[in-house]
Design an enzyme around this catalytic site. Structure first.
Site, PDB file in Angstrom:
ATOM      1  N   ARG A 158       4.789   0.588   0.994  1.00  0.00           N
ATOM      2  CA  ARG A 158       5.274  -0.491   1.802  1.00  0.00           C
ATOM      3  C   ARG A 158       5.101  -1.786   1.108  1.00  0.00           C
ATOM      4  O   ARG A 158       4.280  -2.153   0.628  1.00  0.00           O
ATOM      5  CB  ARG A 158       4.266  -0.462   3.131  1.00  0.00           C
ATOM      6  CG  ARG A 158       4.250   0.639   4.097  1.00  0.00           C
ATOM      7  CD  ARG A 158       5.389   0.678   4.770  1.00  0.00           C
ATOM      8  NE  ARG A 158       6.288  -0.145   5.136  1.00  0.00           N
ATOM      9  CZ  ARG A 158       6.481  -1.039   5.960  1.00  0.00           C
ATOM     10  NH1 ARG A 158       5.443  -0.889   6.817  1.00  0.00           N
ATOM     11  NH2 ARG A 158       7.239  -2.034   6.239  1.00  0.00           N
ATOM     12  N   TYR A 162       0.791  -1.214   0.012  1.00  0.00           N
ATOM     13  CA  TYR A 162      -0.109   0.091   0.105  1.00  0.00           C
ATOM     14  C   TYR A 162       0.744   1.233   0.029  1.00  0.00           C
ATOM     15  O   TYR A 162       2.196   1.273   0.495  1.00  0.00           O
ATOM     16  CB  TYR A 162      -1.026  -0.048   1.136  1.00  0.00           C
ATOM     17  CG  TYR A 162      -0.375   0.052   2.405  1.00  0.00           C
ATOM     18  CD1 TYR A 162       0.243   1.088   3.106  1.00  0.00           C
ATOM     19  CD2 TYR A 162      -0.332  -1.319   3.387  1.00  0.00           C
ATOM     20  CE1 TYR A 162       1.014   0.981   4.427  1.00  0.00           C
ATOM     21  CE2 TYR A 162       0.235  -1.478   4.549  1.00  0.00           C
ATOM     22  CZ  TYR A 162       0.840  -0.304   5.163  1.00  0.00           C
ATOM     23  OH  TYR A 162       1.361  -0.305   6.387  1.00  0.00           O
TER      24      TYR A 162
HETATM   25 FE   FE2 Z   1       1.470  -1.872   7.964  1.00  0.00          FE
END
Ligand code: FE2
Length: 233
Positions: A151, A141
């Site tokens: 991430r 995300y």
């Molecule tokens: Fe996380």
């Protein structure tokens, strides 16, 4: 009075790591003052007001329907520095859904929520330190730390020992994730070997045919092979 050893900072992520922008606001700028552990920290509060439910470690059965995404098994052992089992430890996890969206009011990522997936689970290690979850592989995300920041797919873990100061928090990653080298959080751990210990491994013995791929993630509380934990340096 018993005490719990403080971790050595060598393989733990630093509190202050400028590429991880949130650490600029959170990290203390002065040396920490070490206070002796007191009776209240060594004896409580204990977890366990609510018993572990039947589906607490099966994130695919917490709603009327099945969640979307890749079903996975995540399991491992919690051990000390000598490989001895740590039984009766509360293991909690939380994660995004397959689309990379958390069921949390602060998550405004334009990805769909899954009505059949909460993304939280818990279990207790058995006599051999084993834990096991059935869940959905989380998606990467965006997180606005820097331009085009994403991430790598990860699962947050919390361990609770016998008292409050024995809580440890970390993140588990997946093998060969191309986003890892660009992730300031995992890369804040200076030692490459320590970073690798946060990456789960594909385990065909854990994998169930026609059902779910298994990823093994062992958690080592301290010592040379210790798992890097957040806020320990
Ligand atoms: Fe996380």
């Amino acid at each position: 009075m018993k005490h719990y050893p403080r971790p050595e900072p060598c393989e733990q992520p630093p509190l202050f790591h400028p590429p991880y922008c949130a650490s600029l606001r959170r990290a203390p700028r002065k040396p920490l003052i070490r206070l002796p552990h007191t009776l209240s920290e060594l004896t409580g509060p204990l977890y366990g007001h609510n018993p572990i439910g039947e589906t607490d470690n099966d994130l695919t059965r917490q709603h009327p329907g099945e969640p979307l995404g890749e079903r996975i098994i995540v399991a491992g052992r919690v051990v000390d520095e000598d490989g001895r089992a740590i039984p009766n430890t509360l293991v909690e996890l939380w994660q995004s859904n397959a689309a990379g969206r958390y069921r949390h009011h602060a998550d405004d990522h334009r990805a769909p929520l899954d009505p059949n997936f909460t993304g939280a689970g818990r279990t207790i290690t058995d006599d051999n330190g084993n834990y096991r979850f059935l869940t959905i592989k989380p998606g990467p995300y965006p997180w606005r730390n820097h331009s085009n920041a994403w991430r790598p797919a990860h699962i947050h873990f919390s361990l609770f020992g016998p008292c409050f100061i024995t809580r440890l928090i970390t993140q588990m990653y997946f093998p060969d994730d191309p986003l890892m080298p660009f992730d300031p959080i995992s890369q804040s751990i200076p030692d490459e070997g320590a970073r690798r210990r946060l990456v789960s491994r594909l385990d065909l013995n854990l994998t169930e045919p026609e059902w779910a791929i298994g990823y093994r993630f062992d958690l080592v509380l301290r010592g040379r092979d210790a798992t890097p934990f957040e806020g320990q340096s």
